[in-house]
Design an enzyme around this catalytic site. Structure first.
Site, short mmCIF file in Angstrom:
data_model
loop_
_atom_site.label_atom_id
_atom_site.label_comp_id
_atom_site.label_asym_id
_atom_site.label_seq_id
_atom_site.Cartn_x
_atom_site.Cartn_y
_atom_site.Cartn_z
N PHE A 192 0.84 -1.20 0.00
CA PHE A 192 0.00 0.00 0.00
C PHE A 192 0.87 1.24 0.00
O PHE A 192 2.08 1.18 0.22
CB PHE A 192 -0.92 0.00 1.22
CG PHE A 192 -0.22 0.20 2.53
CD1 PHE A 192 -0.12 1.47 3.10
CD2 PHE A 192 0.35 -0.86 3.20
CE1 PHE A 192 0.53 1.65 4.31
CE2 PHE A 192 1.01 -0.69 4.41
CZ PHE A 192 1.10 0.57 4.97
N SER A 229 6.94 -2.14 -4.75
CA SER A 229 6.56 -3.08 -3.69
C SER A 229 5.84 -4.28 -4.27
O SER A 229 6.07 -5.42 -3.85
CB SER A 229 5.68 -2.38 -2.65
OG SER A 229 6.38 -1.37 -1.96
N ALA A 244 9.97 -2.67 0.58
CA ALA A 244 8.57 -2.78 0.19
C ALA A 244 7.68 -2.27 1.32
O ALA A 244 7.96 -2.52 2.49
CB ALA A 244 8.21 -4.23 -0.13
N LYS A 245 6.64 -1.57 0.95
CA LYS A 245 5.68 -1.08 1.94
C LYS A 245 4.54 -2.08 1.98
O LYS A 245 3.54 -1.94 1.28
CB LYS A 245 5.21 0.32 1.56
CG LYS A 245 4.42 1.00 2.64
CD LYS A 245 4.23 2.46 2.35
CE LYS A 245 3.38 3.06 3.45
NZ LYS A 245 3.77 4.39 3.77
N ALA A 246 4.71 -3.13 2.77
CA ALA A 246 3.76 -4.24 2.81
C ALA A 246 2.95 -4.23 4.11
O ALA A 246 3.46 -3.87 5.17
CB ALA A 246 4.52 -5.57 2.68
#
Length: 192
Positions: free
Chosen positions: A29, A56, A150-152
């Site tokens: 996101f 990501s 990564a923006k997980a």
């Protein structure tokens, strides 16, 4: 809320309980601010945020069906459609329901974009008065445990622990240290 090119009412924007996003946090996101200006709403660094979202997605091997331009337009459309000015935009790409196990290949990749009014992150007085923060006993994950670039979604369970501890101890926010003991970031913001 925008889902795969269509708008759905807020209450109808749902995913299955056994989606991989719910079971294992398999989602990526972005959090993007939009500000009301004299020329209308202005989305802060939209191309850069969408580029990071797509990066990501690549790391987690869940490419969205939409290209860069389509995702940027989806963000603008959600702001327009909801009549928003100052707001927060949350584009998300997630693994839906398909496989109940860890192999995500049978689970569809879904793209969603939501937006809502949201004031100053740490409260309306935070910019003028400041806030009390603490150093959390929870550290950020080591770079070799998760792909931290990564923006997980699953990465933010740690952030929730940091935030809950800070609030329980009477602070507005917690600051996380890196595994090496250096200042890393707040539960939901960068530090400069």
């Amino acid at each position: 809320i925008w889902k795969e090119g269509e708008f759905v009412p807020w209450a109808d924007a749902q995913v299955h309980l056994l989606s991989l996003a719910v079971q294992f946090g398999t989602s990526v996101f972005e959090g993007i601010r939009c500000y009301q200006t004299s020329r209308g709403p202005a989305i802060f660094r939209l191309p850069e945020h969408i580029r990071r979202l797509r990066d990501s997605c690549a790391i987690y091997r869940m490419p969205p069906a939409q290209d860069q331009a389509a995702l940027e337009e989806a963000c603008r459309a959600v702001v327009r459609r909801n009549g928003l000015g100052d707001c927060y935009i949350r584009p998300m790409v997630l693994r839906g329901y398909g496989s109940a196990g860890l192999n995500p290949e049978a689970s569809p990749v879904e793209t969603w974009v939501a937006a809502w009014p949201w004031g100053t992150y740490l409260g309306p007085e935070a910019l003028e008065r400041g806030v009390d923060v603490c150093v959390s006993s929870w550290q950020r994950a080591a770079p070799n445990t998760f792909p931290v670039s990564a923006k997980a979604g699953g990465h933010y369970v740690n952030a929730q622990l940091i935030k809950m501890q800070a609030l329980a101890d009477g602070y507005a926010e917690g600051i996380a240290l890196s595994p090496g003991g250096l200042v890393s970031e707040g539960s939901g913001q960068n530090l400069f």
